[in-house]
Design an enzyme around this catalytic site. Structure first.
Site, PDB file in Angstrom:
ATOM      1  N   PRO A  97       0.797  -1.238   0.000  1.00 20.92           N
ATOM      2  CA  PRO A  97       0.000   0.000   0.000  1.00 20.92           C
ATOM      3  C   PRO A  97       0.819   1.272   0.000  1.00 20.92           C
ATOM      4  CG  PRO A  97       0.036  -0.972   2.178  1.00 20.92           C
ATOM      5  CD  PRO A  97       0.828  -1.901   1.303  1.00 20.92           C
ATOM      6  N   CYS A  98       1.465   1.557  -1.126  1.00 20.88           N
ATOM      7  CA  CYS A  98       2.243   2.784  -1.220  1.00 20.88           C
ATOM      8  C   CYS A  98       1.329   4.014  -1.183  1.00 20.88           C
ATOM      9  CB  CYS A  98       3.109   2.794  -2.476  1.00 20.88           C
ATOM     10  SG  CYS A  98       2.197   2.506  -3.989  1.00 20.88           S
TER      11      CYS A  98
END
Lengths: 171, 255
Positions: B159-160
């Site tokens: 989850p950048c």
């Protein structure tokens, strides 16, 4: 090990058709042919990762793969008779255009099934010699048999395929 | 005899089936499989191999995904029907359960560290780039962290989008631009408006009066506190001066 992976990828691309054709001729149907061919390459891969680099470099790939494939077929469950030709389910060949009609495919499958009905020692010899077009010396090497034995087996196989089952008579 | 031999020769002209080489390479662990999955984010192309998921992208077409994958990851790719087991894991992962494994081979150790750390950020929360840099032991490498996240080959799953600028700007996003980043964060339950209002006033941390602990504003430790019990701080020094200690979960500062 990056080198091994490159070698292997080229090996698969260069020999996939040849080894698949060998599988088809030895087993008589396309499903088993693909299994044999996959098994052959995976064994080759395991061997390549274990070989020292100079052995990989000097490998006679064609003869080596044929030897592995013959062993794969020999080691498959004994007593399994070739199944009837599957008319559906198998995938189209690579590069088979619309011009490749169903007839030709059916003929090939029928021929493969006939070859697969030969006794194993005749079948191996004739397939390597006349389907794969190896020399007698190469066939003898792949099968681990003397050249004379191979020649005799090829001859008997051809006779049987021609429908002449009456011993070693004329010709 | 001659016709039999010609027939046999034709048997040798048979070609291997389509995709045969790719299937062999996949079994040897040298090619990845991929399929397109319907997710809450819409259709996503996902590639995987024995080690785990190796890439994900919301590509416009299979051809675009394949081209990007071969160039970026450098392995062969084989399209398959989406397996139900993988589809279930993907759905769970996007809902916040961690069920997927990832194959990050081919990335630099630094990028791997950044992405592994990013995986620790819980759903519904965000962290600044500087936090990642400090946590992986390279506190000065904030820009490098940004680059590593921009090149994340597995967005959404790693989850950048949960990494934002410390000045409150949500920032750009490789998985579909700033709008996509806002949409995903909203979907995950981040109150973007509150976050941005705080950030615009220069307030980076929130403290809860009863516990005397300060956190990043999205940390779940503050979830039960009433709004009037929050105090906000511009920086760590201010928080400590007020007698607050950093939260041990979101680690806004070294404890």
């Amino acid at each position: 090990m990056e080198g091994t992976e490159r070698v292997f990828e080229r090996l698969v691309r260069d020999h996939q058709d040849r080894i698949y054709a060998l599988g088809l001729a030895l087993t008589g149907n396309r499903h088993d042919a693909e299994e044999v061919a996959q098994d052959t390459f995976l064994r080759a891969y395991r061997a390549l990762t274990a070989y020292p680099p100079d052995r990989v470099r000097d490998l006679k790939q064609k003869a080596w793969l044929h030897r592995i494939a013959v062993n794969v077929v020999r080691n498959r469950v004994r007593g399994v008779r070739p199944r009837l030709v599957e008319l559906n389910g198998s995938e189209p060949d690579r590069g088979s255009g619309p011009e490749e009609d169903v007839m030709r495919r059916a003929e090939i499958d029928e021929l493969a099934a006939r070859v697969a009905c030969l006794p194993a020692r005749y079948r191996e010899a004739v397939v390597l010699r006349h389907v794969q077009e190896l020399s007698y010396a190469e066939v003898a090497d792949a099968l681990g048999q003397p050249v004379g034995t191979v020649k005799a087996n090829v001859h008997r196989a051809l006779k049987m395929l021609r429908g002449d089952n009456h011993g070693d008579g004329d010709d | 005899m001659a016709t039999v031999m010609i027939d046999l020769k034709r048997l040798g002209d048979v070609k291997a089936p389509a995709g045969f080489a790719e299937r062999v390479l996949a079994q040897a662990g040298m090619a990845d499989s991929y399929a397109v999955f319907e997710t809450v984010l819409g259709p996503v192309y996902v590639a995987w191999n024995r080690l785990g998921v190796s890439a994900a992208m919301r590509s416009k077409s299979a051809a675009e995904f394949e081209e990007w994958f071969r160039k970026d990851v450098g392995r062969e790719l084989l399209r398959v029907e989406a397996p139900a087991a993988v589809a279930a894991k993907i759905e769970d992962q996007l809902r916040g359960k961690r069920r997927l494994q990832f194959d990050l081979r081919g990335l630099t150790p630094f990028s791997q560290a950044v992405l592994q750390k990013t995986l620790e950020i819980p759903r519904g929360q965000v962290r600044p780039y500087g936090w990642i840099a400090r946590e992986i032991g390279h506190p000065a490498a904030v820009r490098a962290v940004g680059t590593a996240l921009a090149n994340n080959p597995i967005p959404y799953f790693i989850p950048c989008h949960r990494v934002v600028r410390s000045d409150g700007v949500i920032g750009n996003y490789g998985g579909g631009g700033p709008e996509a980043k806002r949409n995903i964060l909203t979907l995950e339950g981040v109150q973007l408006k509150r976050l941005e209002t705080l950030a615009r006033s220069g307030l980076r941390y929130e403290g809860v009066k009863s516990t005397k602990i300060f956190c990043f504003p999205t940390c779940y430790h503050g979830r039960h506190a009433r709004e009037e019990n929050f105090v906000f701080f511009h920086d760590e020094a201010e928080a400590r001066a007020a007698g607050y200690r950093p939260c041990k979960d979101c680690r806004p500062a070294v404890a």
